[in-house]
Design an enzyme around this catalytic site. Structure first.
Site, PDB file in Angstrom:
ATOM      1  N   SER A  19       0.844  -1.196   0.000  1.00 35.76           N
ATOM      2  CA  SER A  19       0.000   0.000   0.000  1.00 35.76           C
ATOM      3  C   SER A  19       0.873   1.237   0.000  1.00 35.76           C
ATOM      4  O   SER A  19       1.638   1.473   0.944  1.00 35.76           O
ATOM      5  CB  SER A  19      -0.909   0.023   1.226  1.00 35.76           C
ATOM      6  N   MET A  64     -11.616  -6.193   4.906  1.00 35.21           N
ATOM      7  CA  MET A  64     -10.827  -5.317   5.772  1.00 35.21           C
ATOM      8  C   MET A  64     -10.598  -6.007   7.116  1.00 35.21           C
ATOM      9  O   MET A  64     -11.538  -6.516   7.729  1.00 35.21           O
ATOM     10  CB  MET A  64     -11.565  -3.993   6.019  1.00 35.21           C
ATOM     11  N   ASP A  72      -6.732  -6.636   3.814  1.00 32.98           N
ATOM     12  CA  ASP A  72      -6.133  -5.309   3.965  1.00 32.98           C
ATOM     13  C   ASP A  72      -6.267  -4.834   5.403  1.00 32.98           C
ATOM     14  O   ASP A  72      -7.385  -4.692   5.906  1.00 32.98           O
ATOM     15  CB  ASP A  72      -6.861  -4.347   3.007  1.00 32.98           C
ATOM     16  N   GLY A  73      -5.105  -4.583   6.030  1.00 35.32           N
ATOM     17  CA  GLY A  73      -5.101  -3.994   7.364  1.00 35.32           C
ATOM     18  C   GLY A  73      -4.351  -4.836   8.380  1.00 35.32           C
ATOM     19  O   GLY A  73      -4.767  -5.944   8.687  1.00 35.32           O
ATOM     20  N   MET A 132     -12.229   4.467  -0.920  1.00 34.96           N
ATOM     21  CA  MET A 132     -12.942   4.692   0.345  1.00 34.96           C
ATOM     22  C   MET A 132     -13.605   6.055   0.222  1.00 34.96           C
ATOM     23  O   MET A 132     -13.212   7.024   0.895  1.00 34.96           O
ATOM     24  CB  MET A 132     -11.943   4.623   1.514  1.00 34.96           C
ATOM     25  N   HIS A 189      -1.118  -1.238  -4.399  1.00 36.27           N
ATOM     26  CA  HIS A 189      -2.400  -0.928  -3.761  1.00 36.27           C
ATOM     27  C   HIS A 189      -2.469   0.568  -3.477  1.00 36.27           C
ATOM     28  O   HIS A 189      -1.581   1.135  -2.830  1.00 36.27           O
ATOM     29  CB  HIS A 189      -2.501  -1.730  -2.457  1.00 36.27           C
ATOM     30  N   MET A 222      -9.015   8.086  -0.157  1.00 36.09           N
ATOM     31  CA  MET A 222      -9.889   8.443   0.976  1.00 36.09           C
ATOM     32  C   MET A 222     -10.415   9.862   0.807  1.00 36.09           C
ATOM     33  O   MET A 222      -9.685  10.745   0.346  1.00 36.09           O
ATOM     34  CB  MET A 222      -9.103   8.348   2.284  1.00 36.09           C
ATOM     35  N   HIS A 239      -8.263   1.086  -4.230  1.00 36.54           N
ATOM     36  CA  HIS A 239      -9.215   0.844  -3.139  1.00 36.54           C
ATOM     37  C   HIS A 239      -9.909   2.164  -2.826  1.00 36.54           C
ATOM     38  O   HIS A 239      -9.326   3.053  -2.206  1.00 36.54           O
ATOM     39  CB  HIS A 239      -8.425   0.308  -1.928  1.00 36.54           C
ATOM     40  N   ASP A 284      -4.755   3.620  -1.911  1.00 35.44           N
ATOM     41  CA  ASP A 284      -5.845   3.902  -0.981  1.00 35.44           C
ATOM     42  C   ASP A 284      -6.378   5.314  -1.176  1.00 35.44           C
ATOM     43  O   ASP A 284      -5.718   6.293  -0.829  1.00 35.44           O
ATOM     44  CB  ASP A 284      -5.341   3.737   0.457  1.00 35.44           C
TER      45      ASP A 284
HETATM   46  C1  DX5 Z   1      -6.500   1.319   5.465  1.00 38.54           C
HETATM   47  C2  DX5 Z   1      -5.998   1.045   4.073  1.00 38.54           C
HETATM   48  C3  DX5 Z   1      -4.877   0.088   4.039  1.00 38.54           C
HETATM   49  C4  DX5 Z   1      -3.639   0.515   4.782  1.00 38.54           C
HETATM   50  C5  DX5 Z   1      -2.980  -0.704   5.327  1.00 38.54           C
HETATM   51  O1  DX5 Z   1      -7.648   2.087   5.407  1.00 38.54           O
HETATM   52  O2  DX5 Z   1      -7.041   0.524   3.271  1.00 38.54           O
HETATM   53  O3  DX5 Z   1      -4.559  -0.290   2.703  1.00 38.54           O
HETATM   54  O4  DX5 Z   1      -2.723   1.213   3.995  1.00 38.54           O
HETATM   55  O5  DX5 Z   1      -1.937  -0.305   6.135  1.00 38.54           O
HETATM   56  P1  DX5 Z   1      -1.240  -1.308   7.149  1.00 38.54           P
HETATM   57  O6  DX5 Z   1      -0.670  -2.428   6.336  1.00 38.54           O
HETATM   58  O7  DX5 Z   1      -0.208  -0.441   7.772  1.00 38.54           O
HETATM   59  O8  DX5 Z   1      -2.301  -1.780   8.108  1.00 38.54           O
HETATM   60 ZN    ZN Z   2      -6.508  -0.375   1.258  1.00 36.14          ZN
END
Ligand code: DX5
Ligand code: ZN
Length: 221
Positions: free
Chosen positions: A8, A137, A173-174, A68, A33, A37, A66, A35
């Site tokens: 990510s 997640m 993920d997470g 969000m 990946h 947001m 991804h 993210d």
């Molecule tokens: C969280 C994201 C993840 C995040 C994961 O909202 O969707 O992709 O970057 O980070 P780590 O691996 O640090 O939990």
């Molecule tokens: Zn993610």
């Protein structure tokens, strides 16, 4: 399906995105990946289509985007144009998720559906023929570096059974680390997203070692 590692970029150095993409590519990432947001669906804001477009020339690896964000539909074409190969949307982010998934495929991109930790897997029941990927997640979305929620491992097992022999990837993920990866892969996960666990160390050599450690942790034993 062979295990894929999807670092990510949320945990990368945003002031050096081109260098970080090159490093993570050479270090053995399978997918990238990304993210996205919006400060509305999740309590944080990251980046959108212009940044993804700027990142696109720096690697040929699959862009696993991804989303969000809420709403999703008005922005799908912009993410496809920016270079997203796979676009995943949260089942919690819209009333007409089936329409959204069809729109993604209509843009010629692979489609993914994402479930928050508290969302039951039954919400996937009528969507599995319209997706290329299910993302579960294992933290509440919004931030990197959060603690893994172990109760989701059982959900991974149930979703894997629901997918059956469909050509659908199961991504997690997470809080994915070499410690949490073995149980996830044993339960059926075949794509592991990791931010903190991959970008720790800050050098290409560290990224390569971190990706190798995740791959080894997920190898059959
Ligand atoms: C969280 C994201 C993840 C995040 C994961 O909202 O969707 O992709 O970057 O980070 P780590 O691996 O640090 O939990
Ligand atoms: Zn993610």
């Amino acid at each position: 399906m062979s295990l894929l590692i999807a670092p990510s970029m949320l945990s990368s150095d945003f002031s050096r995105l081109a260098d970080e993409l090159g490093a993570i590519d050479r270090a053995g990432a399978d997918w990238i990946h990304l993210d996205v947001m919006d400060g509305h669906f999740v309590p944080n804001i990251t980046f959108g289509p212009p940044i993804i477009k700027a990142m696109r020339p720096h690697t040929t690896k699959l862009f696993d985007v991804h989303l969000m964000i809420e709403p999703v539909d008005p922005f799908l074409a912009a993410f496809a144009d920016a270079g997203a190969d796979l676009i995943s949307v949260h089942v919690e982010a819209g009333r007409h998720v089936h329409r959204t998934l069809q729109a993604i495929r209509g843009l010629g991109r692979q489609s993914g559906i994402v479930l928050n930790p508290a969302t039951p897997e039954t919400s996937l029941q009528y969507l599995l023929d319209d997706v290329d990927l299910v993302l579960l997640m294992t933290v509440n979305p919004g931030f990197g570096g959060q603690a893994f929620i172990p109760g989701v491992v059982e959900k991974v097992r149930r979703v894997k059974a629901m997918i059956g022999d469909r050509p659908v990837r199961l991504e997690i993920d997470g809080g994915v680390t070499p410690d949490t990866a073995p149980a996830l892969v044993a339960a059926g996960a075949d794509v592991l997203v990791a931010g903190t666990a991959v970008f720790r160390g800050g050098t290409e050599a560290a990224y390569a070692a971190n990706i190798a450690a995740l791959r080894a942790a997920g190898a059959p034993r």
